[in-house]
Each structure stands twice: as C-alpha cells, then as structure tokens.
Design a protein around this motif. Sequence first.
Motif, PDB file in Angstrom:
ATOM      1  N   ALA A   1       0.497   7.442   2.511  1.00  0.00           N
ATOM      2  CA  ALA A   1       1.572   7.606   1.534  1.00  0.00           C
ATOM      3  C   ALA A   1       1.583   8.504   0.728  1.00  0.00           C
ATOM      4  N   PHE A   2       0.287   8.656  -0.019  1.00  0.00           N
ATOM      5  CA  PHE A   2      -0.114   9.757  -1.014  1.00  0.00           C
ATOM      6  C   PHE A   2       0.290  11.122  -0.364  1.00  0.00           C
ATOM      7  N   ALA A   3      -0.125  11.310   0.728  1.00  0.00           N
ATOM      8  CA  ALA A   3      -0.092  12.474   1.470  1.00  0.00           C
ATOM      9  C   ALA A   3       1.099  12.919   1.935  1.00  0.00           C
ATOM     10  N   LEU A   4       2.044  11.970   2.185  1.00  0.00           N
ATOM     11  CA  LEU A   4       3.566  12.164   2.261  1.00  0.00           C
ATOM     12  C   LEU A   4       4.103  12.673   1.035  1.00  0.00           C
ATOM     13  N   VAL A   5       4.002  12.156   0.020  1.00  0.00           N
ATOM     14  CA  VAL A   5       4.659  12.362  -1.032  1.00  0.00           C
ATOM     15  C   VAL A   5       4.134  13.872  -1.528  1.00  0.00           C
ATOM     16  N   ALA A   6       2.741  14.049  -1.544  1.00  0.00           N
ATOM     17  CA  ALA A   6       2.124  15.487  -1.703  1.00  0.00           C
ATOM     18  C   ALA A   6       2.839  16.433  -0.870  1.00  0.00           C
ATOM     19  N   LEU A   7       3.233  16.153   0.501  1.00  0.00           N
ATOM     20  CA  LEU A   7       3.795  17.219   1.152  1.00  0.00           C
ATOM     21  C   LEU A   7       5.192  17.378   0.783  1.00  0.00           C
ATOM     22  N   LEU A   8       5.837  16.536   0.578  1.00  0.00           N
ATOM     23  CA  LEU A   8       7.262  16.443   0.380  1.00  0.00           C
ATOM     24  C   LEU A   8       7.560  17.057  -1.146  1.00  0.00           C
ATOM     25  N   TYR A   9       6.529  17.046  -1.890  1.00  0.00           N
ATOM     26  CA  TYR A   9       6.673  17.622  -3.122  1.00  0.00           C
ATOM     27  C   TYR A   9       6.439  18.985  -3.254  1.00  0.00           C
ATOM     28  N   LEU A  10       5.518  19.350  -2.108  1.00  0.00           N
ATOM     29  CA  LEU A  10       5.159  20.945  -1.882  1.00  0.00           C
ATOM     30  C   LEU A  10       6.365  21.639  -1.364  1.00  0.00           C
ATOM     31  N   VAL A  11       7.231  20.930  -0.399  1.00  0.00           N
ATOM     32  CA  VAL A  11       8.404  21.471  -0.017  1.00  0.00           C
ATOM     33  C   VAL A  11       9.673  21.426  -0.948  1.00  0.00           C
TER      34      VAL A  11
ATOM     35  N   PRO B   1       0.807  -1.306   0.056  1.00  0.00           N
ATOM     36  CA  PRO B   1      -0.013  -0.007   0.178  1.00  0.00           C
ATOM     37  C   PRO B   1       0.857   1.315   0.018  1.00  0.00           C
ATOM     38  N   VAL B   2       1.926   1.146   0.704  1.00  0.00           N
ATOM     39  CA  VAL B   2       2.717   2.353   0.820  1.00  0.00           C
ATOM     40  C   VAL B   2       3.393   2.724  -0.688  1.00  0.00           C
ATOM     41  N   ALA B   3       3.843   1.583  -1.205  1.00  0.00           N
ATOM     42  CA  ALA B   3       4.419   1.699  -2.671  1.00  0.00           C
ATOM     43  C   ALA B   3       3.356   2.224  -3.664  1.00  0.00           C
ATOM     44  N   LEU B   4       2.101   1.667  -3.617  1.00  0.00           N
ATOM     45  CA  LEU B   4       1.119   1.960  -4.669  1.00  0.00           C
ATOM     46  C   LEU B   4       0.488   3.475  -4.286  1.00  0.00           C
ATOM     47  N   GLY B   5       0.198   4.006  -2.944  1.00  0.00           N
ATOM     48  CA  GLY B   5      -0.169   5.207  -2.702  1.00  0.00           C
ATOM     49  C   GLY B   5       1.146   6.163  -2.853  1.00  0.00           C
ATOM     50  N   GLY B   6       2.294   5.930  -2.644  1.00  0.00           N
ATOM     51  CA  GLY B   6       3.213   6.772  -3.189  1.00  0.00           C
ATOM     52  C   GLY B   6       3.361   7.035  -4.606  1.00  0.00           C
ATOM     53  N   ALA B   7       3.447   6.018  -5.287  1.00  0.00           N
ATOM     54  CA  ALA B   7       3.423   5.907  -6.786  1.00  0.00           C
ATOM     55  C   ALA B   7       2.274   6.722  -7.326  1.00  0.00           C
ATOM     56  N   VAL B   8       1.046   6.618  -6.925  1.00  0.00           N
ATOM     57  CA  VAL B   8      -0.309   7.636  -7.158  1.00  0.00           C
ATOM     58  C   VAL B   8       0.276   9.322  -7.005  1.00  0.00           C
ATOM     59  N   GLY B   9       0.872   9.481  -5.721  1.00  0.00           N
ATOM     60  CA  GLY B   9       1.168  10.688  -5.129  1.00  0.00           C
ATOM     61  C   GLY B   9       2.375  11.376  -6.181  1.00  0.00           C
ATOM     62  N   VAL B  10       3.012  10.539  -6.430  1.00  0.00           N
ATOM     63  CA  VAL B  10       4.320  10.889  -7.400  1.00  0.00           C
ATOM     64  C   VAL B  10       3.573  11.445  -8.830  1.00  0.00           C
ATOM     65  N   ALA B  11       2.746  10.488  -9.531  1.00  0.00           N
ATOM     66  CA  ALA B  11       2.375  10.822 -10.729  1.00  0.00           C
ATOM     67  C   ALA B  11       1.216  12.007 -10.734  1.00  0.00           C
ATOM     68  N   LEU B  12       0.482  11.992  -9.722  1.00  0.00           N
ATOM     69  CA  LEU B  12      -0.134  13.086  -9.664  1.00  0.00           C
ATOM     70  C   LEU B  12       0.230  14.669  -9.441  1.00  0.00           C
ATOM     71  N   MET B  13       1.451  14.725  -8.753  1.00  0.00           N
ATOM     72  CA  MET B  13       2.004  15.701  -8.416  1.00  0.00           C
ATOM     73  C   MET B  13       2.879  16.076  -9.648  1.00  0.00           C
ATOM     74  N   LEU B  14       3.283  15.238 -10.355  1.00  0.00           N
ATOM     75  CA  LEU B  14       4.078  15.545 -11.922  1.00  0.00           C
ATOM     76  C   LEU B  14       3.151  16.002 -12.627  1.00  0.00           C
ATOM     77  N   ILE B  15       1.835  15.537 -12.742  1.00  0.00           N
ATOM     78  CA  ILE B  15       0.709  15.949 -13.577  1.00  0.00           C
ATOM     79  C   ILE B  15       0.437  17.470 -13.230  1.00  0.00           C
ATOM     80  N   VAL B  16       0.260  17.831 -11.992  1.00  0.00           N
ATOM     81  CA  VAL B  16       0.089  19.186 -11.512  1.00  0.00           C
ATOM     82  C   VAL B  16       1.188  20.015 -11.943  1.00  0.00           C
ATOM     83  N   ARG B  17       2.544  19.628 -11.956  1.00  0.00           N
ATOM     84  CA  ARG B  17       3.696  20.312 -12.254  1.00  0.00           C
ATOM     85  C   ARG B  17       3.555  20.626 -13.737  1.00  0.00           C
ATOM     86  N   ARG B  18       2.996  19.660 -14.623  1.00  0.00           N
ATOM     87  CA  ARG B  18       3.093  19.739 -15.851  1.00  0.00           C
ATOM     88  C   ARG B  18       1.896  20.886 -16.323  1.00  0.00           C
TER      89      ARG B  18
END
Length: 229
Positions: A183-193, A63-80
């Motif tokens: 895990a998704f929330a963690l990735v989103a916060l780290l991306y924000l920083v 679950p950590v891997a899947l949630g983190g992967a979704v977070g990374v993908a979504l934040m990269l889309i937002v960046r794009r």
Amino acid sequence: MAGAWLYTLVPAAAAVLGAAIAVWRPPGPKTAAAIQHFAAGVVFAAAAGEILPDLKHEGAALPVALGGAVGVALMLIVRRLGEGARGGVALAVVVGVDILIDGLVLGLGFAAGPREGLLLTVALTIEILFLGLSVTTELRPTLGSSARTVLAAGGLALLLPLGALLGAPAAGLPLAWRTGLFAFALVALLYLVTEELLVEAHEGPEAPWVTAMFFTGFLLLLLLEEATG
C-alpha cells in the motif's frame, strides 16, 4: 534476489545516461514535457496494473489503510523538503531521498514476484532517466565541470539499488506487513505521477502530441504486461 538486484542497476545506469545527455545537449521544453508525460503513463500503468490488483485481493483493510497513511505522510514530507530546497546541494538531497524511495518500491516489487519487479524496473527506469536529466541541469552551475556533475548524478543513482535491498526482505514478512508495504508502494508511485511528473510536465508546452505521450506510455506497459503474462 541476487539476480533480481542486478535489474536495479538498469535504472541507476539510466540516471547516469540522463545526466550525460543533459550536459551534452539538454532537451528542450517540449521534449522534456513529452518525456515526463510518457514516464507518468508508464509508472501509472505499473501502479494500477501490478500493485493495485494484489492489494484488492488481499482483503486486509487495516494494513492497507496504515501503509497508505504512512506513504502519504512520507511523500508530503518529501514534498515539503523539496519546496524548501535552496541551491543545487539541497535539491540533490531531496532527489536522493526520492530515488531511495523508488528503490524501496522496486525492492517491494521483486518481493511480490519477478514479473512485478521487472515491470516496475521498466517504469522506474524511464522515470529515473528524467530525474538524471533534470537534476543535472540544477547541479551543473554548482559543481562546475560536466564530469563532476555526471559523477554526482551517478552517486545519487546508487541510492536506488540500496533502497531495493532495503525492500527485498519484505518477501519473508507476514502477510499483513507485506500488504501494508505494498500500500505504501502504491501511494508512492501515484504521488510520483500526480504530484511530480505531471505537475512539472504541464509547466511546459501543451501540444496535443506531448499530452498523448502519457497514454502511449500507459498502453505500452499494458502491452508489455500482456506479453509477459
């Protein structure tokens, strides 16, 4: 959760306050960079001190891997989307998506517990305050009047309580789903920083006291954690 939802209005109000300050007296580059460093330190402390320990204790790698992967993908889309944004309206859409995700993270924080939710509220209030400052600077030439600009910032800020409502039902989900969402929330916060606050902050003046604001924010939230623990 109704009481917890009221806390989400605090960062929403901070966005309106930031917009009002920006139309009255926009902060200089050094002040803006200091605010960004401080906000980055606070958000990083919230991610490292509240969400990361919970994930480590769950012991659920998939679950950590899947949630983190979704977070990374979504934040990269937002960046794009942000890179392709042209004009005030396009920027407002990107900022709106960002605020909605912040609200979702805040709702997940309250789902984890009131202490986690409160500390994330503090962290995101400072971050949303800066968003209110920055988006107003971009929107004012498009919208013209100060009143319309502040109202637009307020409308965007309401997406944060909406996102929190979307994240609140996580408390009733099975453990694996909750772990993935955290895990998704963690990735989103780290991306924000790392990819938003600090990147923009380093575009401004690099005075030592400005850089020190990151560690000031980090330590202050750690002290708040100790005081509420």
